[in-house]
Design a protein around this motif. Structure first.
Motif, PDB file in Angstrom:
ATOM      1  N   MET A  41     -65.000  86.312  22.900  1.00 39.42           N
ATOM      2  CA  MET A  41     -63.781  86.746  22.243  1.00 39.42           C
ATOM      3  C   MET A  41     -62.991  85.518  21.810  1.00 39.42           C
ATOM      4  O   MET A  41     -62.880  84.548  22.529  1.00 39.42           O
ATOM      5  CB  MET A  41     -62.965  87.617  23.198  1.00 39.42           C
ATOM      6  N   THR A  42     -62.447  85.578  20.609  1.00 40.22           N
ATOM      7  CA  THR A  42     -61.682  84.446  20.101  1.00 40.22           C
ATOM      8  C   THR A  42     -60.241  84.519  20.578  1.00 40.22           C
ATOM      9  O   THR A  42     -59.742  85.575  20.944  1.00 40.22           O
ATOM     10  CB  THR A  42     -61.701  84.415  18.565  1.00 40.22           C
ATOM     11  N   ASN A  43     -59.580  83.391  20.558  1.00 34.74           N
ATOM     12  CA  ASN A  43     -58.177  83.297  20.935  1.00 34.74           C
ATOM     13  C   ASN A  43     -57.385  83.071  19.652  1.00 34.74           C
ATOM     14  O   ASN A  43     -57.535  82.014  19.020  1.00 34.74           O
ATOM     15  CB  ASN A  43     -57.993  82.136  21.913  1.00 34.74           C
ATOM     16  N   PRO A  44     -56.542  84.024  19.225  1.00 34.95           N
ATOM     17  CA  PRO A  44     -55.812  83.878  17.960  1.00 34.95           C
ATOM     18  C   PRO A  44     -54.986  82.598  17.885  1.00 34.95           C
ATOM     19  O   PRO A  44     -54.896  81.971  16.831  1.00 34.95           O
ATOM     20  CB  PRO A  44     -54.906  85.108  17.917  1.00 34.95           C
ATOM     21  N   ARG A  45     -54.431  82.167  18.996  1.00 37.02           N
ATOM     22  CA  ARG A  45     -53.628  80.942  18.981  1.00 37.02           C
ATOM     23  C   ARG A  45     -54.509  79.723  18.696  1.00 37.02           C
ATOM     24  O   ARG A  45     -54.163  78.856  17.896  1.00 37.02           O
ATOM     25  CB  ARG A  45     -52.911  80.787  20.317  1.00 37.02           C
ATOM     26  N   VAL A  46     -55.669  79.674  19.327  1.00 36.87           N
ATOM     27  CA  VAL A  46     -56.603  78.576  19.094  1.00 36.87           C
ATOM     28  C   VAL A  46     -57.117  78.639  17.656  1.00 36.87           C
ATOM     29  O   VAL A  46     -57.216  77.607  16.971  1.00 36.87           O
ATOM     30  CB  VAL A  46     -57.773  78.616  20.109  1.00 36.87           C
ATOM     31  N   ASP A  47     -57.438  79.841  17.176  1.00 34.44           N
ATOM     32  CA  ASP A  47     -57.889  80.004  15.795  1.00 34.44           C
ATOM     33  C   ASP A  47     -56.838  79.479  14.821  1.00 34.44           C
ATOM     34  O   ASP A  47     -57.164  78.819  13.835  1.00 34.44           O
ATOM     35  CB  ASP A  47     -58.184  81.469  15.481  1.00 34.44           C
ATOM     36  N   TRP A  48     -55.556  79.782  15.085  1.00 37.77           N
ATOM     37  CA  TRP A  48     -54.474  79.342  14.209  1.00 37.77           C
ATOM     38  C   TRP A  48     -54.384  77.811  14.198  1.00 37.77           C
ATOM     39  O   TRP A  48     -54.272  77.198  13.147  1.00 37.77           O
ATOM     40  CB  TRP A  48     -53.156  79.970  14.651  1.00 37.77           C
ATOM     41  N   VAL A  49     -54.471  77.187  15.357  1.00 38.77           N
ATOM     42  CA  VAL A  49     -54.408  75.724  15.426  1.00 38.77           C
ATOM     43  C   VAL A  49     -55.600  75.119  14.687  1.00 38.77           C
ATOM     44  O   VAL A  49     -55.446  74.142  13.939  1.00 38.77           O
ATOM     45  CB  VAL A  49     -54.347  75.237  16.892  1.00 38.77           C
ATOM     46  N   GLU A  50     -56.783  75.693  14.848  1.00 37.70           N
ATOM     47  CA  GLU A  50     -57.954  75.190  14.130  1.00 37.70           C
ATOM     48  C   GLU A  50     -57.771  75.325  12.620  1.00 37.70           C
ATOM     49  O   GLU A  50     -58.140  74.435  11.854  1.00 37.70           O
ATOM     50  CB  GLU A  50     -59.214  75.915  14.592  1.00 37.70           C
ATOM     51  N   TYR A  51     -57.165  76.421  12.180  1.00 34.04           N
ATOM     52  CA  TYR A  51     -56.892  76.616  10.751  1.00 34.04           C
ATOM     53  C   TYR A  51     -55.899  75.564  10.260  1.00 34.04           C
ATOM     54  O   TYR A  51     -56.086  74.971   9.197  1.00 34.04           O
ATOM     55  CB  TYR A  51     -56.360  78.020  10.486  1.00 34.04           C
ATOM     56  N   LEU A  52     -54.844  75.306  11.019  1.00 32.33           N
ATOM     57  CA  LEU A  52     -53.872  74.285  10.627  1.00 32.33           C
ATOM     58  C   LEU A  52     -54.533  72.912  10.538  1.00 32.33           C
ATOM     59  O   LEU A  52     -54.267  72.146   9.604  1.00 32.33           O
ATOM     60  CB  LEU A  52     -52.702  74.246  11.614  1.00 32.33           C
TER      61      LEU A  52
END
Length: 132
Positions: free
Chosen positions: A1-12
């Motif tokens: 399962m992905t972590n939306p907060r981590v996904d957001w930081v990776e996107y930034l």
């Protein structure tokens, strides 16, 4: 399962690499003013006040910065259980196995169908940019 907060930081971080714009975490803009043909931004960065000057700024405030979610009047006749807005909580399991249409003008018009597909929506989903 992905972590939306981590996904957001990776996107930034990916965005930073693409456009070479510095990222500032834990930073709040407290004031913005014109100054000698530029902008002066008053910040609080990691609890410390700072002032920076920029020639150009982008205020990427998201849907909340535009006054809230916008739903075209055409949807007034559609029962509420038949549509959802990304500015609200969405039950992505609801459209499982069904074709969905996406109307949007921002990244949520890509994020929402991707999430719906991950939850089993039919793969014939179609995105339409309706602007605002």
């Amino acid at each position: 399962m992905t972590n939306p907060r981590v996904d957001w930081v990776e996107y930034l971080e990916w965005s930073h690499q693409q456009v070479d714009v510095p990222l500032r975490f834990r930073t709040h803009v407290t004031d913005l003013e014109r100054a000698d043909g530029a902008f002066r931004l008053h910040l609080v960065e990691n609890g410390v006040p700072a002032i920076i000057t920029a020639r150009k700024i982008v205020l990427a405030t998201g849907v909340e910065g535009t006054g809230g979610p916008f739903v075209p009047a055409d949807f007034d006749a559609v029962p509420v259980h038949r549509w959802a807005h990304t500015g609200h909580a969405i039950d992505f399991d609801g459209p499982a196995g069904r074709r969905i249409d996406i109307f949007g003008a921002s990244t949520s018009a890509l994020d929402a169908p991707a999430t719906a597909l991950e939850h089993g929506a039919a793969t014939e989903a179609e995105a339409v940019d309706v602007g605002r």
